[in-house]
Design an enzyme around this catalytic site. Structure first.
Site, PDB file in Angstrom:
ATOM      1  CB  CYS A  51      -0.936  -0.050   1.037  1.00  0.00           C
ATOM      2  SG  CYS A  51      -2.146   1.530   1.244  1.00  0.00           S
ATOM      3  CE  LYS A 108      -2.258  -6.218  -4.670  1.00  0.00           C
ATOM      4  NZ  LYS A 108      -1.873  -4.842  -4.926  1.00  0.00           N
TER       5      LYS A 108
END
Length: 345
Positions: free
Chosen positions: A102, A141
């Site tokens: 993020c 991720k």
């Protein structure tokens, strides 16, 4: 392709985890239209450990959306371990995904998410300890690196695999790029071609059409494609891409009209309201507005309204709507405007 004991069909399509986007209503619709796996909004480890109600509520998943992953983020080893244990015990997800990608300031600027790319040793320690702490498959991720001078993904991928993760999703941008420019899949392909890599590699970034998905599978060899921003207001994108990837699927059957798509967006609103009523009680008068807040971002972003002249004002009205009746009326106006503009439904 397999993640743990989950076996996927060839060329699977995943829904990316996105804050304020991938709530339960949207996940259910994406699953219905062909998403092979969906992910929750990301969950703050620190808030989960403190039992913050709004964070705990993100752990609610439904059987019809499985396989489903819950994604957590943080920068503290004990908190990430404890959060992973809570997720496993409370929600029993099919996958626990660690967010090291993020880029937003409130996350990466505090050292979590993509901020972990500046501290790869800590990133690896968190991964190693979470893998040891839970029985659920752990995945990661992340991005190519912090910036163009720190493209660490080819080395990091091997290190993460050695930590015991069972799949790796790579977004083809650096943190410094945020969501600008074009995603670079070159290094994603390089990771996949590494003979030492044996875990599935999932590619993410700028997939909006069947042609782009096909290129990702054929040129870069990824095991799955994850779709993010292109899903906004468009849960049926998985059906469209899947049919475009599969020449054996009959074309023209079950084609969604604009009428169908407007009905799907209205259904999303009702799914969210039903979920919030169940969670908070039917008698809470604020539930309707909560359902709208969960849904109107999708309504305002949906590409089906591009045929409406001067849609900007209608979009503003959607974002300001405070009742479901008001929002449904606006959608019906859109339906008529699309018909009048000759787009047809």
């Amino acid at each position: 392709m397999k993640i743990g004991n989950i076996e996927f069909e060839p060329q699977p399509l995943f829904l990316a985890p996105m804050e304020d986007v991938t709530d339960i209503g949207f996940r259910k619709l994406c699953k219905r239209f062909g998403a092979s796996m969906v992910y929750t909004e990301f969950v703050s480890a620190e808030a989960l450990v403190r039992s913050v109600k709004s964070t705990v509520s993100k752990l609610t998943i439904a059987d019809e959306e499985r396989p489903v992953g819950i994604q957590i983020y943080g920068r503290d080893v004990p908190q990430m371990v404890e959060a992973a244990r809570i997720v496993e015990a409370e929600a029993h997800p099919d996958v626990i995904d660690l967010n090291f990608g993020c880029p937003v300031k409130k996350v990466a600027g505090k050292g979590a998410g993509a901020g972990m790319l500046q501290k790869p040793e800590l990133l690896l320690e968190i991964t190693r300890e979470v893998v040891k702490a839970v029985n659920t498959p752990v995945t990661v991720k992340t991005r190519l690196g912090w910036n163009q001078e720190q493209l660490i993904i080819t080395t990091l991928a091997e290190q993460l695999q050695d930590c015991g993760i069972q799949a790796l999703t790579i977004h083809g941008r650096t943190r410094s790029q945020m969501y600008t420019g074009q995603a670079d899949w070159t290094l994603i392909g390089e990771v996949k071609r590494n003979p030492r890599i044996h875990i599935p590699i999932i590619g993410n970034g700028d997939i909006t059409t069947p042609e782009e998905a096909r290129l990702a599978f054929e040129r870069y060899g990824v095991d799955a494609v994850m779709i993010g921003r292109a899903t906004f207001g468009r849960p049926w994108i998985f059906k469209e891409i899947r049919e475009g990837l599969s020449p054996t699927l009959p074309k023209g059957e079950g084609v969604l009209t604009l009428d169908d798509k407007i009905d799907i967006l209205k259904e999303q609103l009702q799914i969210n309201l039903a979920h919030i009523n169940k969670e908070r009680g039917d008698d809470d008068p604020r539930n309707e507005l909560r359902a709208i807040l969960h849904t109107r971002r999708h309504l305002a972003a949906s590409p089906i309204f591009k045929g409406i002249p001067n849609f900007r004002q209608m979009r503003i009205q959607m974002l300001r709507a405070e009742t479901i009746s008001e929002l449904n009326d606006l959608l019906e106006q859109c339906r008529e405007l699309l018909k009048d503009s000759g787009v047809g439904c």
